[in-house]
Design an enzyme around this catalytic site. Structure first.
Site, PDB file in Angstrom:
ATOM      1  N   GLU A 301       0.821  -1.214   0.000  1.00  0.00           N
ATOM      2  CA  GLU A 301       0.000   0.000   0.000  1.00  0.00           C
ATOM      3  C   GLU A 301       0.855   1.265   0.000  1.00  0.00           C
ATOM      4  O   GLU A 301       0.632   2.194   0.767  1.00  0.00           O
ATOM      5  CB  GLU A 301      -0.948   0.006   1.198  1.00  0.00           C
ATOM      6  CG  GLU A 301      -1.891  -1.185   1.188  1.00  0.00           C
ATOM      7  CD  GLU A 301      -3.012  -1.116   2.225  1.00  0.00           C
ATOM      8  OE1 GLU A 301      -2.746  -0.601   3.325  1.00  0.00           O
ATOM      9  OE2 GLU A 301      -4.127  -1.562   1.927  1.00  0.00           O
ATOM     10  N   ASP A 375      -8.432  -8.799   3.794  1.00  0.00           N
ATOM     11  CA  ASP A 375      -8.180  -7.710   4.735  1.00  0.00           C
ATOM     12  C   ASP A 375      -9.234  -7.577   5.835  1.00  0.00           C
ATOM     13  O   ASP A 375     -10.088  -6.702   5.755  1.00  0.00           O
ATOM     14  CB  ASP A 375      -8.114  -6.385   3.958  1.00  0.00           C
ATOM     15  CG  ASP A 375      -7.655  -5.240   4.826  1.00  0.00           C
ATOM     16  OD1 ASP A 375      -7.195  -5.509   5.941  1.00  0.00           O
ATOM     17  OD2 ASP A 375      -7.756  -4.086   4.384  1.00  0.00           O
ATOM     18  N   GLU A 403     -12.720  -1.933  11.789  1.00  0.00           N
ATOM     19  CA  GLU A 403     -12.713  -1.125  10.567  1.00  0.00           C
ATOM     20  C   GLU A 403     -13.821  -1.523   9.605  1.00  0.00           C
ATOM     21  O   GLU A 403     -14.447  -0.668   8.980  1.00  0.00           O
ATOM     22  CB  GLU A 403     -11.347  -1.296   9.885  1.00  0.00           C
ATOM     23  CG  GLU A 403     -11.247  -0.673   8.507  1.00  0.00           C
ATOM     24  CD  GLU A 403      -9.879  -0.905   7.865  1.00  0.00           C
ATOM     25  OE1 GLU A 403      -9.010  -1.536   8.492  1.00  0.00           O
ATOM     26  OE2 GLU A 403      -9.687  -0.420   6.734  1.00  0.00           O
TER      27      GLU A 403
HETATM   28  O1  GCW Z   1      -7.087  -2.817   6.613  1.00  0.00           O
HETATM   29  C1  GCW Z   1      -6.226  -2.027   5.875  1.00  0.00           C
HETATM   30  C2  GCW Z   1      -6.495  -0.653   6.340  1.00  0.00           C
HETATM   31  C3  GCW Z   1      -5.292   0.249   6.364  1.00  0.00           C
HETATM   32  C4  GCW Z   1      -4.148  -0.482   7.025  1.00  0.00           C
HETATM   33  C5  GCW Z   1      -3.838  -1.730   6.226  1.00  0.00           C
HETATM   34  C6  GCW Z   1      -2.729  -2.560   6.854  1.00  0.00           C
HETATM   35  C7  GCW Z   1      -2.463   0.387   8.464  1.00  0.00           C
HETATM   36  O2  GCW Z   1      -7.532  -0.095   5.580  1.00  0.00           O
HETATM   37  O3  GCW Z   1      -5.650   1.411   7.070  1.00  0.00           O
HETATM   38  O4  GCW Z   1      -3.008   0.317   7.189  1.00  0.00           O
HETATM   39  O5  GCW Z   1      -4.974  -2.554   6.172  1.00  0.00           O
HETATM   40  O6  GCW Z   1      -3.049  -3.518   7.547  1.00  0.00           O
HETATM   41  O7  GCW Z   1      -1.576  -2.262   6.648  1.00  0.00           O
END
Ligand code: GCW
Length: 711
Positions: A301, A375, A403
């Site tokens: 990311e 995720d 989240e």
């Molecule tokens: O779940 C996603 C999130 C990001 C997060 C990423 C990760 C810290 O939307 O905010 O970043 O995973 O786990 O690295």
């Protein structure tokens, strides 16, 4: 005046004392019913140790001395001749003289035993190390509070997992990525000189669960974290946490030395880079002698990493590992990677990158893998890396903060989700090769083992943003201690400590908790759908989104709905992600008849008119699931209406109000999703189904620019 003040104090104080704002978490130590309190006081009326000079034993004794009189309703005896709690390690002459077998306690476990010591009845808390004794003290208090103390105590416990970690996604400006409970608990600005008393209560709560490590800062890390200024701040926190057996770790940004303008490159094979990290590690260890190590999110990311220099994750991890190795530190290297240029199914990418690196990591590296391949979604199959990297210790990372499950305002108890993953059979070494056995090291014989939970702790008075979210923190800690603990057992012990032991409250509350996560699955992403949340903040539905820069950021990428059907074909005719699982698992997932409802659309593209085992068509089933989710929230509200009067008004009110939010939003999810999927499927709503309250455009226009946790 003095009289007035006194009168006011009398009037006001009882209310303050009775105030239940959730701050005390599960460590409330309420006074027990008189007979039970008296009986407990007879079993122990004092707390004794030979080792009060040890800081960890000292905090254990302090906890017992605070809790015991509070629970029994009787002051502790000054000492002397009556029954007592005796706590310590074999360094204590009194403990040594008892000749207890402490072999089952290991390094961090404990023995709780009721026995005679010089003619006095004793509750003995004994451990090989002070931290074990502290955990034993908290275990005793848990049993006493929950009302489950056996008549004759005889308990031996040790943690199954070595690193029981919290990961804070806390930024240096005190915002928290995906945090829904206020600001960061770390008041960086005032550190290192001022240490908030909350740090102590944070440590107590974590130690009560056996959590023994905390990563203070976000994995999306700033280079400043590793400057002298910030190391001093981390050291001040470490000093507070140390007596509670909690080590501090830091997330490190790969490009730190370059960004601090101290090296020209961050190439892990460049000797200057390695020297920089070694010196940095030495500097950190001078300030924090028991520093745990680094957590790294690299080439993920947009974060920098060794691949920027055509090196592998192993090259990067091993270079850092060498820097902390002389100090006994470790590196936790995250496997949460997916590339913006790789057209491969996102669910496959972490496995593709990491599996070939098995056996290439240094022995103080542990690879941190999310519970599922995408995720932290409401439901995912277990990550295919579990069982696939036998030569590498793997940490399982779960997200305690919600989240993707309704932030802090939806009631969703996550332990059933974690158990589902831990109990999943990878078949890596035949039947019974569960994820739990990968994680606790028993499958492949690893000593270094761990679990990591992305914390839901913040500056809110109730710590976690809601009372029921405290249960997720609690359950995470308990499962990291023992991955086999059942979700409902944990919920029951939590509810008994947090609210009341009245079974007419506890039983329905636990039932409500146990069904809550499936309710979220049903009203958000039923039947194996995933990642349909709105863009960025991830709050509320956004299944229609298909125009984001990266394909795998779009919900449409995941659900693949068109006029013919819905779902992601991950079988041989599609991305073949099933092939990343061991044979029996792959075959089960690949077959429409055996995949089951939970992962149907995760692995298969199903025609709208195809009949499912329920007798409904795909389209009818989808709609029915959304309705089922809303109905489950209705039921929770009805339960709670009856239960609320059984606890204090303050916490009851918060729960009532949050359930109203959850209900409204479950309906929003259902209506928006049905409106959207109907626009794609073109099928009429099944008979008797309530049409969405608004048209699709209405839902598409909803914006939440100020949703919390998104930075
Ligand atoms: O779940 C996603 C999130 C990001 C997060 C990423 C990760 C810290 O939307 O905010 O970043 O995973 O786990 O690295």
């Amino acid at each position: 005046m003095a009289v007035l003040v006194a009168a006011l104090t009398i009037l006001v104080w009882p209310n303050i004392a009775a105030a239940e704002d959730g701050y005390r978490l599960w460590l409330r130590y309420e006074t027990l019913p008189a007979a039970e309190g008296a009986a407990l006081a007879r079993r122990a009326g004092a707390v004794e140790t030979d080792e009060s000079a040890d800081p960890t034993i000292a905090v254990a004794v302090a906890e017992l001395r605070r809790a015991w009189p509070s629970m029994t309703g009787q002051p502790l005896a000054a000492g002397g001749s009556g029954a007592a709690i005796l706590i310590g390690t074999p360094k204590s002459p009194r403990i040594a003289a008892l000749r207890l077998d402490l072999s089952g306690a290991g390094e961090e476990g404990f023995v709780l035993r009721e026995m005679q010591d010089g003619g006095r009845p004793m509750i003995v808390i004994a451990a090989n190390r002070p931290t074990g004794a502290l955990y034993g003290a908290f275990h005793l208090l848990r049993l006493a509070q929950a009302g489950t103390l056996p008549d004759r105590l005889n308990v031996v416990e040790r943690p199954r997992v070595k690193l029981r970690m919290l990961n804070h996604w806390d930024n240096l400006d005190r915002t928290v990525e995906r945090g829904f409970s206020g600001q960061s608990i770390w008041d960086w600005w005032k550190l290192p000189t001022a240490t908030d008393p909350r740090y102590v209560d944070y440590a107590r709560a974590n130690a009560s669960l056996g959590i023994n490590g905390t990563v203070l800062n976000n994995v999306n890390a700033k280079p400043d974290t590793l400057t002298a200024e910030w190391i001093a701040k981390a050291a001040a926190v470490a000093d507070v946490l140390r007596p509670y057996g909690i080590k501090v770790y830091l997330s490190a940004r790969w490009s730190t030395p370059v960004e601090l303008k101290q090296t020209k490159t961050a190439d892990p094979l460049d000797p200057q880079v390695a020297a920089w990290w070694k010196a940095k590690a030495d500097e950190i260890y001078r300030a924090i002698p028991d520093f745990g190590g680094f957590l790294v999110k690299a080439n993920s990311e947009g974060q920098p990493g060794p691949q920027d220099y055509k090196r592998t994750h192993a090259d990067g991890a091993n270079m850092l590992a060498a820097a902390v190795k002389p100090h006994g530190g470790i590196v936790m290297w995250r496997a949460f990677v997916y590339s913006e240029v790789d057209p491969e199914d996102r669910a496959k990418q972490a496995y593709s990158e990491f599996k070939p690196l098995d056996g290439k990591f240094a022995d103080n590296v542990i690879v941190q893998v999310k519970n599922g391949p995408i995720d932290f979604q409401p439901r995912e199959p277990f990550h295919p890396l579990f069982g696939a990297m036998p030569k590498t210790p793997l940490v399982m990372e779960v997200q305690i903060t919600k989240e993707y499950l309704g932030f802090a305002t939806h009631l969703a108890y996550l332990a059933p989700m974690w158990s589902e993953v831990l109990e999943a059979d990878t078949f890596a070494k035949g039947k019974g090769s569960t994820v739990a056995k990968v994680i606790d090291g028993s499958l492949d014989g690893h000593e270094l083992t761990g679990m990591a939970g992305v914390a839901n702790i913040g500056s809110d008075r109730n710590w976690s943003g809601s009372i029921f979210d405290q249960a997720n923190w609690y359950a995470y800690g308990r499962m990291a201690w023992n991955p086999d603990l059942a979700a409902d057992t944990i919920a029951t012990e939590w509810a008994r400590q947090t609210f009341t032991r009245d079974p007419s409250f506890v039983q329905p509350t636990v039932q409500m908790m146990m069904g809550s996560r499936q309710a979220v699955v049903d009203y958000m992403t039923p039947l194996g759908l995933t990642h349909l949340m709105a863009t960025g903040h991830h709050y509320g539905p956004g299944p229609w989104v298909d125009d984001l820069a990266r394909p795998e950021w779009n919900p449409a990428y995941y659900h693949r709905a068109d006029k013919n059907g819905i779902g992601f074909d991950r079988t041989r005719t599609g991305s073949n992600a099933v092939a990343q699982y061991a044979g029996p698992v792959a075959r089960r997932f690949a077959d429409r008849r055996t995949v089951g409802d939970d992962f149907l659309l995760w692995f298969h593209h199903v025609g709208w008119d195809e009949k499912l085992p329920s007798g409904r068509t795909m389209w009818e089933e989808l709609v029915a699931r959304y309705d089922r989710g809303v109905a489950a929230v209705d039921a929770m509200q009805a339960h709670w209406e009856r239960l609320a009067p059984m606890i204090d008004a303050e916490r009851a009110r918060e729960i009532t109000q949050f359930l109203v939010i959850q209900k409204q939003e479950a309906i929003w999810w259902r209506d928006a999703s049905i409106a959207y999927f109907q626009s794609v499927s073109g099928r009429p709503l099944p008979q008797g189904v309530r049409p969405p309250a608004h048209d699709l455009e209405f839902y598409k226009a909803i914006r939440h620019p100020y949703a919390p946790g998104h930075h």
